[in-house]
Design a protein around this motif. Structure first.
Motif, PDB file in Angstrom:
ATOM      1  N   ALA A 333      41.380  46.563  39.071  1.00  0.00           N
ATOM      2  CA  ALA A 333      42.771  46.859  39.399  1.00  0.00           C
ATOM      3  C   ALA A 333      43.555  45.555  39.485  1.00  0.00           C
ATOM      4  O   ALA A 333      42.995  44.464  39.655  1.00  0.00           O
ATOM      5  N   SER A 334      44.869  45.660  39.367  1.00  0.00           N
ATOM      6  CA  SER A 334      45.747  44.489  39.443  1.00  0.00           C
ATOM      7  C   SER A 334      46.250  44.324  40.875  1.00  0.00           C
ATOM      8  O   SER A 334      46.851  45.246  41.435  1.00  0.00           O
ATOM      9  N   TRP A 335      45.999  43.148  41.458  1.00  0.00           N
ATOM     10  CA  TRP A 335      46.452  42.860  42.823  1.00  0.00           C
ATOM     11  C   TRP A 335      47.350  41.625  42.806  1.00  0.00           C
ATOM     12  O   TRP A 335      46.958  40.572  42.318  1.00  0.00           O
ATOM     13  N   THR A 336      48.557  41.785  43.343  1.00  0.00           N
ATOM     14  CA  THR A 336      49.537  40.704  43.387  1.00  0.00           C
ATOM     15  C   THR A 336      50.240  40.725  44.740  1.00  0.00           C
ATOM     16  O   THR A 336      50.018  41.614  45.561  1.00  0.00           O
ATOM     17  N   GLY A 344      49.184  46.731  44.716  1.00  0.00           N
ATOM     18  CA  GLY A 344      48.117  47.145  43.825  1.00  0.00           C
ATOM     19  C   GLY A 344      48.600  48.100  42.753  1.00  0.00           C
ATOM     20  O   GLY A 344      49.363  49.034  43.024  1.00  0.00           O
ATOM     21  N   ARG A 345      48.154  47.850  41.527  1.00  0.00           N
ATOM     22  CA  ARG A 345      48.424  48.738  40.387  1.00  0.00           C
ATOM     23  C   ARG A 345      47.122  48.906  39.603  1.00  0.00           C
ATOM     24  O   ARG A 345      46.184  48.127  39.766  1.00  0.00           O
ATOM     25  N   VAL A 346      47.087  49.901  38.746  1.00  0.00           N
ATOM     26  CA  VAL A 346      45.924  50.043  37.878  1.00  0.00           C
ATOM     27  C   VAL A 346      45.883  48.862  36.919  1.00  0.00           C
ATOM     28  O   VAL A 346      46.898  48.211  36.640  1.00  0.00           O
ATOM     29  N   GLY A 472      38.335  47.563  52.816  1.00  0.00           N
ATOM     30  CA  GLY A 472      38.920  47.536  51.482  1.00  0.00           C
ATOM     31  C   GLY A 472      40.184  48.368  51.374  1.00  0.00           C
ATOM     32  O   GLY A 472      40.373  49.350  52.093  1.00  0.00           O
ATOM     33  N   LEU A 473      41.061  47.952  50.469  1.00  0.00           N
ATOM     34  CA  LEU A 473      42.270  48.698  50.112  1.00  0.00           C
ATOM     35  C   LEU A 473      42.148  49.080  48.643  1.00  0.00           C
ATOM     36  O   LEU A 473      41.754  48.269  47.812  1.00  0.00           O
ATOM     37  N   GLN A 474      42.543  50.303  48.306  1.00  0.00           N
ATOM     38  CA  GLN A 474      42.178  50.867  47.009  1.00  0.00           C
ATOM     39  C   GLN A 474      43.357  51.107  46.072  1.00  0.00           C
ATOM     40  O   GLN A 474      44.447  51.479  46.485  1.00  0.00           O
ATOM     41  N   VAL A 475      43.087  50.886  44.792  1.00  0.00           N
ATOM     42  CA  VAL A 475      43.811  51.499  43.675  1.00  0.00           C
ATOM     43  C   VAL A 475      42.773  52.372  42.979  1.00  0.00           C
ATOM     44  O   VAL A 475      41.742  51.875  42.529  1.00  0.00           O
ATOM     45  N   ASN A 485      53.568  52.877  38.589  1.00  0.00           N
ATOM     46  CA  ASN A 485      53.413  53.204  40.003  1.00  0.00           C
ATOM     47  C   ASN A 485      52.489  52.219  40.709  1.00  0.00           C
ATOM     48  O   ASN A 485      51.584  51.642  40.110  1.00  0.00           O
ATOM     49  N   LYS A 486      52.720  52.083  42.007  1.00  0.00           N
ATOM     50  CA  LYS A 486      51.989  51.060  42.767  1.00  0.00           C
ATOM     51  C   LYS A 486      51.829  51.494  44.212  1.00  0.00           C
ATOM     52  O   LYS A 486      52.481  52.420  44.703  1.00  0.00           O
TER      53      LYS A 486
END
Length: 725
Positions: A333-336, A344-346, A472-475, A485-486
């Motif tokens: 996943a993409s984390w910024t 977080g995004r896919v 943990g935090l999830q996408v 979406n995010k």
């Protein structure tokens, strides 16, 4: 319960951008021993001055009525009649007492204006730098109790049933005075005003051109906007004392007679300042959960809690302290970081994945705010470990889709559904979540926007769950959600907790407090009468039992000497199935241990029962030029099970907490809130096997003569409690 707000709230106004016939006026006077302030909008200075004078005069009347230090105050005069017949009181004193009765009843006595004897006692103790004795607390408590106040509304009389009672309106008086002053301003035609007394605030209508009064609350000055409301912040930020390393607040729990030690800073916004004042202090006494429940029962009231023991996990600028590998659901996943939020995004191909804390946890309270685009599937994961460990954690679902659930508990399957919380999730807005995870058998509680939405306990002894792990935090990914979406997270904080859930009465209290429900102390305030000493010659396996005269207990702290003879303390009673908790502190080069279920036959207690190692892990190998075995470090089951995790023990000279569950062949141990292991001892390789060891025996503390230890003691123990199962 001396409880006036101690954190002065900041009030500011945005300049008016349109013409107005009203002008801003501000006045200050010393009232109730502190600065009182009136800010108002009036068409003329003359009207403003007249209104402000009347408001300050009204505050002075309240002070003359409620003061606990003016000998001529009506409250003081009433106290002088305590133990006597009913007394007719003024409408002001009656109103203050009637409101106090409401809060005392609603809080189960956590709010009590009769706590004056306790407040006076603690003032003296703080000045002398000592804790009140048990007898002092008992004597003061005998003169405390709201049930001893007899109110007759028809006759407007008050009787204080017990001689020597003292009233203390510190938890309500300033808020009450603010409300009364604001009422006077309204009667003088002032529709937009603010009254403040040392941080207690009451406001009426908004300033011209504004949506409301802009106020900053708490130690971090969080901004809020209010109209026709009251706000108060209470806590020990400015008034406290530290005795024997424990921070004691000026706020007293009238139910126990003890000063509050939780360090909470509580702000309450309510319909009036009297309510806000009373509830803010009571929340400090009750704690965050019970305080939130009490405030939640008051229409329109809101509680904001700051906990000094909580720490931030996200700096709002970077991903420092977070990792994307090391749990059970690693992914791409993409984390910024966007707009100060962890985002977080896919991934590029729709992949999901988690971002984890770099540090493992067992027992904690984790809070954050989240904003989730619809539709999107996310979650908060607890105790996550790599898949090769063969153990799992659990998930609090944040599945914001048409068929998703918010606040369900999931672990490879639903452990507990939640079909209703999603209806109260605020779409397109920030939602606040608080997750508490405790217990060797995981107990998960979840609050959303202050409302509890989940409470789940894993059945005792359920196999396959990790004793500790990452958060943990999830996408989720692979959901065919709109590609842009995010999910976003901000204000991410954590507070470590004891493994034995604080809601079950297992909080380690100060030495002077009552023992927790279901638990029994093993150390007295000044003695170790529940113990006997054993001197051992390890070489010849001989031992001698004696009175522990050279073991000192002062203010609930046991000091275990470092000098000869070697041996141990053992309880006079035997135990089989139990929970045990204690705090310990080690000297440099100390070597000690906690014995469990050990036999009284003079054999080595580490092998007739078992031993949890307590050792100076920091210096032992360097000083002795030896290499410790993995089962010799602090927290390990000596000779059998390594502690496993490093960097859990606190530095030498600091207090550590140790918690033990021993039930049948199950042994679980936690150090400083982190579970080290949870094992079936019959399956642990050991010599002799645990199946041949005593199933019942004493609890012991080792005295290992250590010539390299500086000073007279090697180990200190306090707050030691046991609960039979």
């Amino acid at each position: 319960m001396l409880a006036h707000a101690l954190l002065t709230s900041l009030v500011w106004l945005v300049p008016i951008t349109r013409s107005s016939p009203l002008e801003r006026h501000e006045y200050r006077e010393i009232r109730m021993g502190v600065e009182a302030r009136v800010v108002l909008y009036a068409p003329s200075e003359q009207q403003a001055i007249e209104a402000a004078r009347a408001a300050f005069a009204r505050i002075a009347e309240i002070e003359d009525c409620l003061s606990d230090w003016r000998e001529s105050s009506e409250a003081k005069t009433l106290c002088e009649s305590s133990g006597g017949p009913p007394v007719v009181v003024s409408s002001d004193l009656w109103s203050a007492l009637a409101r106090s009765a409401e809060f005392a009843s609603a809080s189960g006595g956590a709010f009590d204006v009769t706590c004056g004897p306790l407040v006076s006692m603690w003032r003296v103790a703080r000045h002398e730098g000592r804790l009140p004795s048990t007898s002092e607390i008992a004597e003061a408590r005998a003169r405390v109790g709201w049930a001893k106040v007899r109110l007759d509304a028809e006759e407007r009389t008050v009787a204080l049933a017990t001689a020597g009672m003292q009233l203390d309106f510190g938890a309500i008086g300033q808020g009450f005075a603010c409300d009364e002053a604001l009422s006077v301003l309204t009667s003088h035609g002032i529709e937009s005003a603010l009254c403040e007394i040392s941080g207690d605030i009451a406001v009426s209508g908004p300033p011209p051109g504004e949506a409301g009064w802009h106020v900053a609350i708490g130690s971090d000055q969080t901004p809020i906007t209010i109209t026709h409301a009251g706000v108060t912040t209470s806590g020990d930020t400015e008034q406290f004392t530290v005795i024997d390393g424990v921070r004691y607040s000026h706020i007293i729990d009238p139910r126990t007679g003890n000063a509050v030690t939780n360090g909470l800073c509580c702000s309450v916004i309510a319909s009036d300042a009297t309510t806000a004042d009373a509830l803010a202090t009571t929340a400090c006494v009750l704690g965050a959960d019970a305080g939130a429940e009490l405030v939640g029962r008051v229409n329109g009231a809101r509680l904001v809690v700051e906990d000094p023991n909580a720490r931030s996990l996200f700096d709002g600028k970077s991903l420092d302290g977070w990792v994307t590998k090391g749990g059970r659901y690693d992914g791409d996943a993409s984390w910024t970081v966007e707009d100060g939020a962890l985002t977080g995004r896919v991934g590029a191909k729709g992949e999901g994945g988690l971002i984890y804390t770099a540090q493992p946890f067992t027992s904690f309270e984790f809070e954050l705010e989240t904003k989730i685009d619809y539709p999107f599937d996310s979650g908060i994961f607890l105790r996550m470990v790599p898949p090769d460990q063969g153990r799992r954690g659990a998930q609090v679902t944040l599945d914001y889709r048409s068929d998703g659930e918010i606040g369900a508990i999931y672990s490879d399957e639903f452990l507990q559904h939640n079909t209703t919380a999603k209806e109260r999730f605020k779409k397109g807005e920030w939602n606040q979540f608080r997750v508490r995870c405790t217990g060797f058998d995981v107990h998960i509680e979840v609050w959303m926007n202050g409302e509890q939405i989940a409470d789940y306990t894993l059945p005792e002894g359920t196999p396959g769950f990790a004793p500790h792990g990452l958060i943990g935090l999830q996408v989720h990914g692979d959901r065919d959600d709109p590609p842009g979406n995010k999910v976003q997270f901000r204000n991410i904080r954590i507070r470590t907790l004891p493994v034995f859930d604080t809601n079950t009465g297992c909080t380690m209290p100060a030495p002077t407090s009552n023992e927790p429900t279901g638990w029994r102390p093993l150390l007295g305030e000044s003695d170790c009468s529940a113990w006997e000493a054993v001197d051992s010659d390890w070489a010849t396996a001989s031992s001698t039992t004696r009175t522990p005269n050279d073991y000192k207990v002062e203010k609930g702290v046991l000091a275990i000497p470092s000098a000869e003879p070697s041996g141990y303390l053992r309880t006079k009673e035997d135990f089989e199935d139990f929970r045990l908790k204690l705090e310990f502190k080690l000297a440099r080069m100390a070597n000690s241990g906690l014995f469990l279920r050990s036999a009284r036959d003079g054999s080595n207690p580490a092998y007739s029962g078992c031993e949890i190692q307590l050792l100076d892990d920091f210096n032992w190998e360097t000083e002795t030029k030896t290499e410790l075995k993995d089962w010799q470090h602090t927290g390990s089951l000596y000779g059998a099970v390594p502690a496993g995790l490093k960097n859990v023990m606190r530095p030498i000279g600091e207090w550590n907490s140790l918690e033990v569950l021993y039930k049948g062949s199950r042994l679980a141990v936690a150090l400083n809130g982190v579970a080290l292991y949870d094992v079936d001892t019959t399956k642990v390789p050991a010599d002799p096997p645990f199946a041949k060891r005593a199933p019942r025996g004493f609890i012991g503390l080792q005295r290992y003569a250590a010539p390299n230890v500086e000073g007279g003691a090697a180990t200190w123990v306090r707050n030691m409690y046991v609960q039979r199962l």
